[in-house]
Design a protein around this motif. Structure first.
Motif, mmCIF file in Angstrom:
data_model
loop_
_atom_site.group_PDB
_atom_site.id
_atom_site.type_symbol
_atom_site.label_atom_id
_atom_site.label_comp_id
_atom_site.label_asym_id
_atom_site.label_seq_id
_atom_site.Cartn_x
_atom_site.Cartn_y
_atom_site.Cartn_z
ATOM 1 N N GLY A 250 36.413 79.593 43.557
ATOM 2 C CA GLY A 250 37.812 78.767 43.900
ATOM 3 C C GLY A 250 39.716 78.312 43.337
ATOM 4 O O GLY A 250 40.771 78.862 43.113
ATOM 5 N N GLN A 273 47.570 76.438 45.204
ATOM 6 C CA GLN A 273 47.051 77.175 46.124
ATOM 7 C C GLN A 273 45.722 77.209 45.906
ATOM 8 O O GLN A 273 45.131 77.794 46.836
ATOM 9 N N SER A 274 45.318 77.514 44.458
ATOM 10 C CA SER A 274 43.775 77.125 44.752
ATOM 11 C C SER A 274 42.807 76.370 45.287
ATOM 12 O O SER A 274 41.990 75.766 46.044
ATOM 13 N N GLU A 276 43.960 74.273 47.056
ATOM 14 C CA GLU A 276 44.298 74.396 48.980
ATOM 15 C C GLU A 276 43.575 75.433 49.530
ATOM 16 O O GLU A 276 42.308 75.543 50.769
ATOM 17 N N ARG A 277 43.312 76.792 48.523
ATOM 18 C CA ARG A 277 42.203 77.366 49.076
ATOM 19 C C ARG A 277 40.382 76.476 49.054
ATOM 20 O O ARG A 277 39.417 77.143 49.638
ATOM 21 N N ARG A 282 46.397 70.510 52.804
ATOM 22 C CA ARG A 282 48.263 70.741 52.209
ATOM 23 C C ARG A 282 48.855 69.466 51.751
ATOM 24 O O ARG A 282 49.850 69.503 50.964
ATOM 25 N N ALA A 403 36.464 76.373 54.485
ATOM 26 C CA ALA A 403 37.146 77.658 53.505
ATOM 27 C C ALA A 403 36.622 76.850 51.815
ATOM 28 O O ALA A 403 37.317 77.639 51.142
ATOM 29 N N TYR A 404 36.271 75.864 52.139
ATOM 30 C CA TYR A 404 35.857 75.942 50.391
ATOM 31 C C TYR A 404 34.713 76.950 49.933
ATOM 32 O O TYR A 404 34.632 77.012 48.824
ATOM 33 N N ALA A 407 35.718 80.309 49.321
ATOM 34 C CA ALA A 407 36.801 80.111 47.983
ATOM 35 C C ALA A 407 36.656 80.821 47.040
ATOM 36 O O ALA A 407 34.964 81.569 46.705
ATOM 37 N N ARG A 410 39.210 85.830 47.696
ATOM 38 C CA ARG A 410 40.413 86.767 47.295
ATOM 39 C C ARG A 410 40.864 86.788 46.416
ATOM 40 O O ARG A 410 40.845 85.347 45.221
ATOM 41 N N ARG A 424 46.160 79.492 56.946
ATOM 42 C CA ARG A 424 45.511 78.795 56.986
ATOM 43 C C ARG A 424 44.928 78.477 58.374
ATOM 44 O O ARG A 424 45.897 77.172 58.285
#
Length: 439
Positions: A250, A273-274, A276-277, A282, A403-404, A407, A410, A424
């Motif tokens: 991620g 961004q990374s 949060e992914r 946030r 989400a983790y 990661a 994408r 997300r």
């Protein structure tokens, strides 16, 4: 080009830069070397151009955003605590490696011709330099440390003023969104910037300059690598109960960009961004990442100054006492804000040398290879800046584990505006708050 993954674009720029730099050096092609230097220099200049408004607006917005986070003070304190813990471990790696390899022993350099760098750091300079005498001058001169001070004070004041400060906060959000959009265009030029920076380094420095400092250069890269592949995975596994491979998948876009750009602040939008992914809420990420980008420097302010201090002491024949190693650790943990997220770690190095009473001319010996060292240092910095929010969020129970675990699947994408969800679902409830945190 968008069909080619961004990481592949960076790799292509790196390989082509190495080839062009080698051609320029062995073929003595002056115009090619100067062109590579110009391209790389313009890329760094564009990154630096965005630094003052980006740092100020990001920190103001992030401090105000803490209003929507339950236990905000606890999260902030935990973030600072883990900043210090990982910095202390990293400086320990630097000291241990320095004592093991003795990077300055046997090195023959012309120390008589070495002169102290024009830009130096000392404790009085560092402490007095935090508060600007003229806020406009702080932005004009690009003094990131003073901008950070102004942003935190203004953000805290806006937070306490409340509703009356909303127009000002909205203005900062708008400016931040505009700066991030413009900076994203610069980030998209990173493959070309990589070509110029790497090519210029190969053409300008070559092995002739690196040979006398090969042991020291290797030690810096090995020390940072130990932090990246040993220390950080252990912290993730033991403190956060997280899979390190998923973290690096991620965080890789930010680490990769940091390596070629040599700027923690310039990489900040990609780092956020990374993070949060990786599942960090946030509201918390918008505080921890900008704060870390200006103060969390495990490469520049921990591993590097420890090894550099040992190197300088050995080159100049100055013995270091056990207390000196304690001072190195203290300076690394407390003074890392002096690096301020910009390319290079000269201020931090001279701060360490002056604290130990070592010749400041020793810093001049390392200036020539600093760009080569700075790539690995900055990659380590940014990895740590992504690591701490992830670990704190996991320990506080606010990390989105789904989400983790997903990661890194994408490619790098342009971030959403700062006041919209990050593609997300929202981060969910924060401990102590029974209502969902607004996205």
């Amino acid at each position: 080009m968008r069909k080619i993954p961004f990481s592949v674009q960076i790799l292509l720029g790196l390989v082509l830069g190495l080839l062009l730099g080698y051609v320029a050096r062995i073929g003595d092609v002056g115009w090619l070397g100067s062109t590579l230097g110009t391209v790389g220099g313009l890329f760094v200049q564009l990154l630096k151009l965005a630094v003052p408004p980006l740092v100020f607006t990001a920190l103001v917005v992030s401090v105000v955003s803490l209003r929507g986070v339950a236990n905000a003070a606890r999260l902030a304190l935990k973030t600072l605590m883990w900043f210090a813990i990982t910095a202390l471990i990293s400086v320990g790696v630097g000291i241990g490696l320095g004592l093991l390899v003795n990077p300055g022993r046997g090195v023959t350099l012309d120390v008589a011709g070495a002169t102290p760098p024009k830009k130096q750091g000392g404790w009085t300079d560092f402490l007095s330099g935090i508060v600007p005498t003229n806020p406009v001058a702080a932005f004009v001169e690009g003094n990131v440390l003073q901008i950070v001070f102004l942003a935190v004070v203004v953000g805290a004041a806006a937070l306490l003023v409340g509703k009356a400060a909303e127009p000002f906060v909205e203005l900062n959000r708008a400016v931040l969104a505009i700066v991030q959009k413009a900076l994203w265009w610069v980030i998209r030029l990173a493959p070309i910037g990589t070509l110029g920076l790497i090519g210029h380094a190969v053409e300008a420095y070559g092995w002739d300059l690196l040979a006398p400092l090969a042991k020291f250069t290797t030690a810096v890269y090995v020390g940072c690598a130990i932090v990246l592949v040993v220390v950080y995975p252990l912290v993730l596994g033991l403190a956060g109960r997280l899979n390190p491979l998923r973290f690096y998948a991620g965080a890789w876009p930010a680490i990769e960009l940091a390596f070629v750009s040599r700027s923690s602040v310039g990489t900040m939008p990609v780092t956020q961004q990374s993070v949060e992914r990786l599942g960090v809420p946030r509201e918390y990420a918008s505080f921890a990442v900008p704060f870390g980008a200006t103060t969390k420097m495990d490469g520049c302010a921990a591993v590097y100054p420890a090894l550099a201090a040992i190197f300088v002491a050995q080159v100049f024949g100055v013995p270091l006492r056990p207390l000196d190693y304690v001072l190195i650790a203290f300076v690394s943990v407390v003074g890392s804000a002096a690096t301020a997220g910009l390319t290079g770690a000269l201020v931090m190095l001279t701060l360490t040398l002056s604290t130990l009473g070592l010749p400041l001319a020793g810093a001049g010996l390392l200036l020539a290879i600093d760009p080569i060292l700075d790539m690995m240092r900055t990659a380590t910095n940014v990895a740590g800046q992504a690591l701490v929010p992830t670990v704190v969020a996991a320990r506080e129970g606010v990390l989105d584990r789904a989400a983790y675990d997903s990661a890194g699947r994408r490619d790098l994408t342009e971030p959403d505006p700062v006041d919209e969800p990050a593609g997300r679902p929202g981060p969910g409830p924060v401990p102590g708050d029974r209502t969902p945190v607004p996205a």
